[in-house]
Motif scaffolding. Structure first.
Motif, PDB file in Angstrom:
ATOM      1  N   PHE A   1       0.826  -1.204   0.000  1.00  0.00           N
ATOM      2  CA  PHE A   1       0.000   0.000   0.000  1.00  0.00           C
ATOM      3  C   PHE A   1       0.863   1.259   0.000  1.00  0.00           C
ATOM      4  O   PHE A   1       1.973   1.273   0.545  1.00  0.00           O
ATOM      5  N   ARG A   2       0.330   2.302  -0.597  1.00  0.00           N
ATOM      6  CA  ARG A   2       0.984   3.619  -0.594  1.00  0.00           C
ATOM      7  C   ARG A   2       0.470   4.385   0.616  1.00  0.00           C
ATOM      8  O   ARG A   2      -0.731   4.611   0.752  1.00  0.00           O
ATOM      9  N   VAL A   3       1.383   4.784   1.487  1.00  0.00           N
ATOM     10  CA  VAL A   3       1.004   5.378   2.775  1.00  0.00           C
ATOM     11  C   VAL A   3       1.612   6.765   2.917  1.00  0.00           C
ATOM     12  O   VAL A   3       2.807   6.958   2.678  1.00  0.00           O
ATOM     13  N   GLY A   4       0.792   7.715   3.297  1.00  0.00           N
ATOM     14  CA  GLY A   4       1.262   9.053   3.629  1.00  0.00           C
ATOM     15  C   GLY A   4       1.079   9.310   5.117  1.00  0.00           C
ATOM     16  O   GLY A   4       0.148   8.788   5.733  1.00  0.00           O
ATOM     17  N   VAL A   5       1.957  10.101   5.702  1.00  0.00           N
ATOM     18  CA  VAL A   5       1.915  10.396   7.137  1.00  0.00           C
ATOM     19  C   VAL A   5       1.642  11.878   7.358  1.00  0.00           C
ATOM     20  O   VAL A   5       2.341  12.738   6.797  1.00  0.00           O
ATOM     21  N   ILE A   6       0.614  12.151   8.150  1.00  0.00           N
ATOM     22  CA  ILE A   6       0.351  13.531   8.591  1.00  0.00           C
ATOM     23  C   ILE A   6       0.595  13.554  10.093  1.00  0.00           C
ATOM     24  O   ILE A   6      -0.212  13.047  10.878  1.00  0.00           O
ATOM     25  N   ALA A   7       1.714  14.116  10.488  1.00  0.00           N
ATOM     26  CA  ALA A   7       2.095  14.151  11.893  1.00  0.00           C
ATOM     27  C   ALA A   7       1.746  15.504  12.501  1.00  0.00           C
ATOM     28  O   ALA A   7       2.118  16.545  11.964  1.00  0.00           O
ATOM     29  N   GLN A   8       1.020  15.459  13.603  1.00  0.00           N
ATOM     30  CA  GLN A   8       0.631  16.653  14.353  1.00  0.00           C
ATOM     31  C   GLN A   8      -0.008  17.727  13.466  1.00  0.00           C
ATOM     32  O   GLN A   8       0.468  18.862  13.388  1.00  0.00           O
ATOM     33  N   PRO A   9      -1.104  17.374  12.786  1.00  0.00           N
ATOM     34  CA  PRO A   9      -1.787  18.389  11.967  1.00  0.00           C
ATOM     35  C   PRO A   9      -2.355  19.510  12.836  1.00  0.00           C
ATOM     36  O   PRO A   9      -2.643  19.307  14.017  1.00  0.00           O
ATOM     37  N   ASP A  10      -2.505  20.679  12.257  1.00  0.00           N
ATOM     38  CA  ASP A  10      -3.134  21.801  12.957  1.00  0.00           C
ATOM     39  C   ASP A  10      -4.636  21.534  13.001  1.00  0.00           C
ATOM     40  O   ASP A  10      -5.327  21.672  11.990  1.00  0.00           O
TER      41      ASP A  10
END
Length: 626
Positions: free
Chosen positions: A51-60
């Motif tokens: 799978f293609r995975v994106g990471v959003i760390a500590q979004p506003d």
């Protein structure tokens, strides 16, 4: 799989030639690609599945655009508050805002919201109405059903309902996440995923369920705290995949939250796979300018060798989260990881820790657990070791010896997590000798927590004579091998069951020991622990009997002050506590007194400076009982 960070921006996604991602992982922690961080394990697992995975760390969380970095993912969102419950991360036991967040760039506080899973889940739902949302991690796992929330002082609903999510993956998650991802890829709707072990879902009907247990409804528990205590006890007895039943909690006439049975424990091969992905083993370089992520320093050169715990500490949520069955990695996997340490430019030759929730647990407590599950009506170590317990350190010893032999490794430490009652249950002292000879860095941290047997029973800890026996043997062994090493005991004040009498008993013990702790841990009612249920209900769910609970802030301050009775700042609190408990015999000039009759501030004239007690005085004096 390639050894590089997963994309955290749309530009990084496009650099890989992707026009979209399959899954977005939203985390309350900064992005650290290290197996001590749950986000790293789950994202690498998904990547290993193709799978293609994106990471959003500590979004506003105040800006919906922060959740739309990659657009709407093809299959769904996975959401975690991070390695800690966000409220524990933000607030001390006195509910004061902490000044540092070790999981944020430069330790900056305020990069994640309170109740992060709820906030992130609703932000995603508002942005993408029909997106699949799965909660995971410690915050979601321990709040999966109705739970007492210390910070609001209320019994809260399942986090599933308040977050707007579709599913909760509770526990460590690898098995359930794999099944969820495969089911979504096959075309199933997220609302149809009602069959996966290790998950919690909502439903309007129970028609398709069988062999389930109905818990008291949320409305009933709000009216009667004792029903919550009974509900928790049922939950606590259903954390084992071999014996657990499906649990149902009703909220409205046609609104139910259903907890499926726990996921099966990972095999050794599966454990090796989870820790064998091509991790970068550090934080994303974008955090370098801010000073990096402080939490990495504690774990970078440590080895996680196991999961699960068959201890019975009432104040710990490990059993509720990881279960009682021990899951361990192979020696080969651990040695390979350690051999990679030596190529790190900042490795100084020291492996900082080897263990897990309990460092010296390497296999299930008894042979029957992997076939029949754990016992519902008794514990493995508490109140005394079960006759079927296999108390052995043989496998752990062999592992530690292999690690010590790795070229360029100077020392392998075990800094914490040794279960002293398990060590005492082992009839072979070989491990104890090698622990003292090779794996202690001058001082060993252990957790007796208290000395009053009455309090220890509520805590789920062994009686104090077990700890005293451990102390005696530790001193004897160190004397035999010619080393001067000390014990640092973790102690807790104001736990349910602890009154002023028990707190004074602990103070007298410390007096006889000649030791005053620099820090004292006040009991912290975190979600879904047995002790937290006692704190809220005043009842021990195991017995149904009433338990004394110190809640008044002033009394808690007195109990804490008694542990540090030598600190002049605590004088008046200690004086008040002793008088209130009728223990004026401990006020005076005698050898056994805790404080003098009066405190006049700074002494007049010149006085000989007193020798300060240091950590090296711990357990140096002969221990005696009152």
């Amino acid at each position: 799989m390639s050894k590089q960070f997963l994309p955290i921006t749309r530009a990084e996604m496009e650099e890989r030639g992707w026009d979209e991602v399959d899954f977005v992982y939203v985390s309350g922690d900064a992005y650290v690609d290290h197996p001590s961080f749950g986000a790293a394990i789950i994202t690498r697992l998904l990547e290993s599945m193709g799978f293609r995975v994106g990471v959003i760390a500590q979004p506003d969380w105040r800006d919906p655009a922060s959740i739309a970095v990659f657009g709407k993912p093809r299959l769904g969102f996975f959401v975690s508050a991070g390695n800690m419950d966000s409220m524990v991360n933000h607030y001390s036991v006195s509910k004061r805002r902490r000044s540092k967040d070790s999981y944020s760039p430069g330790g900056e506080m305020g990069r994640r919201p309170d109740y992060a899973c709820v906030v992130y889940g609703n932000l995603i739902r508002q942005t993408y109405k029909d997106a699949a949302i799965v909660l995971g991690g410690i915050e979601a796992s321990l709040r999966r059903l109705a739970h007492y929330d210390y910070w609001s002082g209320k019994l809260k609903r399942s986090i599933l309902l308040d977050s707007g999510a579709d599913l909760i993956s509770y526990g460590m998650g690898e098995r359930s996440i794999r099944e969820i991802a495969e089911a979504l890829e096959s075309g199933l709707n997220i609302r149809d995923l009602t069959f996966i072990p290790g998950t919690v879902y909502r439903t309007k009907s129970l028609d398709n369920l069988y062999d389930y247990t109905v818990l008291p409804s949320y409305q009933e528990m709000k009216k009667d705290k004792l029903l919550y205590a009974k509900s928790y006890q049922v939950q606590n007895q259903n954390t084992d995949p071999f014996t657990a039943k499906i649990l149902v909690e009703q909220y409205k006439e046609q609104e139910y939250v259903v907890q499926n049975i726990p996921s099966a424990p990972l095999t050794m091969r599966e454990m090796d796979a989870s820790y064998g992905y091509p991790y970068m083993r550090t934080y994303h370089p974008s955090y370098e300018e801010a000073g990096g992520i402080p939490a990495i320093s504690e774990v970078k050169f440590s080895l996680i060798s196991n999961r699960g715990c068959f201890g019975a500490c009432s104040f710990c949520a490990l059993t509720f989260h990881q279960g009682r069955i021990i899951q361990a990695r192979s020696h080969e996997s651990l040695v390979k990881e350690a051999e990679n340490f030596v190529w790190e430019p900042d490795f100084k030759g020291y492996i900082h820790d080897v263990g897990g929730p309990t460092a010296d647990f390497r296999e299930p407590a008894c042979e029957k657990q992997m076939k029949y599950g754990v016992c519902k009506d008794r514990q493995c170590l508490f109140p005394t070791p079960c006759k079927n317990l296999r108390a052995t350190h043989q496998d752990y010893l062999i592992l530690l010896r292999k690690l010590r032999e790795i070229p360029k490794v100077k020392k392998v430490f075990i800094r914490s997590g040794i279960r002293f009652d398990y060590v005492m249950a082992d009839k072979d002292d070989t491990f104890f000798y090698e622990l003292c000879e090779h794996h202690v860095s001058g001082q060993l941290k252990v957790a007796p927590e208290h000395v009053s047997d009455k309090v220890l029973e509520v805590m789920g800890k062994p009686k104090n004579h077990v700890y005293e026996g451990f102390v005696k043997k530790y001193k004897k062994i160190n004397k035999e091998i010619g080393k001067e090493q000390y014990l640092v005991p973790y102690l807790m004040s104001s736990h349910p069951g602890s009154d002023l009498k028990a707190a004074i008993e602990l103070a007298e013990y410390l007096r006889d020991l000649g030791y005053m702790p620099e820090q004292v841990q006040d009991f912290y009612p975190t979600p879904s622990t047995l002790s937290t249920v006692m704190y809220y209900t005043g009842v021990d769910p195991r017995t149904g009997k009433s338990v004394y609970v110190p809640k008044d802030p002033h009394e808690k301050a007195m109990q804490r002050a008694l542990i540090q009775y030598r600190n002049p700042k605590n004088y008046h609190l200690v004086m008040e506590a002793l008088k209130k408990a009728g223990r004026e015999d401990l006020i005076g000039f005698g050898k056994g007194c805790l404080i003098r009759p009066a405190y006049t501030g700074k002494p007049k004239g010149k006085t000989k400076p007193q020798k300060k007690k240091t950590i090296r005085n711990v357990h140096k004096k002969k221990t005696s009982r009152r």
